[in-house]
Design a protein around this motif. Structure first.
Motif, short mmCIF file in Angstrom:
data_model
loop_
_atom_site.label_atom_id
_atom_site.label_comp_id
_atom_site.label_asym_id
_atom_site.label_seq_id
_atom_site.Cartn_x
_atom_site.Cartn_y
_atom_site.Cartn_z
N TRP A 23 -58.07 -21.17 5.71
CA TRP A 23 -57.50 -20.08 6.44
C TRP A 23 -56.42 -19.40 5.69
O TRP A 23 -54.85 -20.11 5.22
N GLU A 24 -55.88 -18.26 5.34
CA GLU A 24 -54.51 -17.13 4.86
C GLU A 24 -54.50 -17.09 5.41
O GLU A 24 -54.74 -15.93 6.37
N PHE A 25 -53.12 -17.35 6.12
CA PHE A 25 -51.89 -15.97 7.42
C PHE A 25 -50.89 -16.47 6.86
O PHE A 25 -49.93 -16.98 6.08
N LYS A 26 -50.02 -15.27 7.51
CA LYS A 26 -49.01 -14.80 7.92
C LYS A 26 -48.18 -15.38 8.81
O LYS A 26 -48.45 -15.35 10.03
N ASP A 27 -46.99 -15.96 8.88
CA ASP A 27 -46.09 -16.77 9.77
C ASP A 27 -45.30 -15.27 9.98
O ASP A 27 -45.01 -14.12 9.64
N GLN A 28 -44.88 -15.38 11.09
CA GLN A 28 -43.68 -14.60 11.94
C GLN A 28 -43.02 -14.27 10.33
O GLN A 28 -41.68 -12.64 11.15
N GLN A 29 -42.42 -14.39 9.88
CA GLN A 29 -41.04 -13.80 8.38
C GLN A 29 -41.92 -13.40 7.42
O GLN A 29 -41.20 -13.31 6.05
N GLY A 30 -42.99 -13.79 7.76
CA GLY A 30 -44.33 -12.58 6.53
C GLY A 30 -44.63 -13.43 5.31
O GLY A 30 -44.78 -13.41 4.42
N ASN A 31 -44.25 -15.35 5.36
CA ASN A 31 -44.77 -15.91 4.08
C ASN A 31 -45.76 -16.04 3.97
O ASN A 31 -46.56 -16.10 5.43
N THR A 32 -46.87 -16.35 3.29
CA THR A 32 -47.98 -16.84 3.76
C THR A 32 -48.45 -18.35 3.77
O THR A 32 -47.48 -19.10 2.84
N ARG A 33 -49.17 -18.43 4.17
CA ARG A 33 -49.44 -20.19 4.61
C ARG A 33 -50.89 -20.19 4.89
O ARG A 33 -51.17 -19.17 4.83
N TYR A 34 -51.58 -21.53 4.51
CA TYR A 34 -52.65 -21.77 4.49
C TYR A 34 -52.69 -23.10 5.60
O TYR A 34 -51.95 -24.02 5.47
N ASP A 35 -54.05 -22.39 5.51
CA ASP A 35 -54.66 -23.85 6.64
C ASP A 35 -56.07 -24.51 6.63
O ASP A 35 -56.98 -23.99 5.65
N GLY A 36 -56.31 -25.59 6.13
CA GLY A 36 -57.73 -26.43 5.75
C GLY A 36 -58.01 -27.57 6.92
O GLY A 36 -59.75 -27.52 6.77
N PHE A 37 -57.28 -27.08 7.91
CA PHE A 37 -58.27 -27.68 9.41
C PHE A 37 -59.17 -26.39 9.60
O PHE A 37 -58.61 -25.40 9.71
N THR A 38 -60.63 -27.27 9.42
CA THR A 38 -61.91 -26.50 9.73
C THR A 38 -62.39 -26.49 11.05
O THR A 38 -63.40 -25.54 11.73
N GLU A 39 -62.09 -26.86 11.73
CA GLU A 39 -62.43 -27.02 13.36
C GLU A 39 -61.53 -25.99 13.92
O GLU A 39 -60.52 -25.54 13.84
#
Length: 146
Positions: A74-90
């Motif tokens: 999952w790709e999302f933006k943090d509050q500073q606008g940085n792109t972050r990734y999340d592989g935790f699938t639950e």
């Protein structure tokens, strides 16, 4: 988990979405496959290098896009606008600290009172959107910053 068994798990996940197994993909999935890990591509690259893996930054970026497009990240933006990734699938949502930037996972099953279905249906009927995956984002102050 033994390395061989772990490799088979990632090989199966990749095959399940039609991707071939590569060592960079396996290592990226393994790194991100933990709760409360939400790195930027650069942080992921540095983390893999610290583990002794020879991987290029361009390889990290390319594989993050491939894995995201395949639905494994999952790709999302943090509050500073940085792109972050999340592989935790639950199924989970995110808590963002407005002071220090910490991001923490909160499992959907730990929020029994939160039911996204009525919100999803309201958005779909009133606005015509199809909401594939409703997620809750909470912003506030972590215990260390309060």
């Amino acid at each position: 988990m033994a390395k061989t068994k772990e490799r088979e798990v990632y090989r199966g996940r990749l095959k399940g979405v039609g991707l071939r197994h590569t060592l960079p993909r396996e290592r990226i999935l393994a790194y991100l496959d933990r709760k409360n890990i939400h790195p930027t591509p650069e942080e992921l690259y540095q983390g893999l290098k610290k583990k002794g893996y020879a991987i290029g930054l361009s390889t990290v970026y390319l594989n993050l896009q491939v894995l995201r497009d395949a639905g494994l990240l999952w790709e999302f933006k943090d509050q500073q606008g940085n792109t972050r990734y999340d592989g935790f699938t639950e199924k989970h949502h995110h808590l963002f600290c407005l002071n220090c930037g910490k991001i923490e996972d909160i499992l959907t099953k730990d929020l029994p009172e939160f039911n996204a279905e009525p919100i999803q249906k309201a958005i779909e009927s009133r606005m015509g959107w199809f909401v594939e995956d409703p997620r809750l984002e909470l912003r506030g102050f972590c215990p260390d910053c309060q």
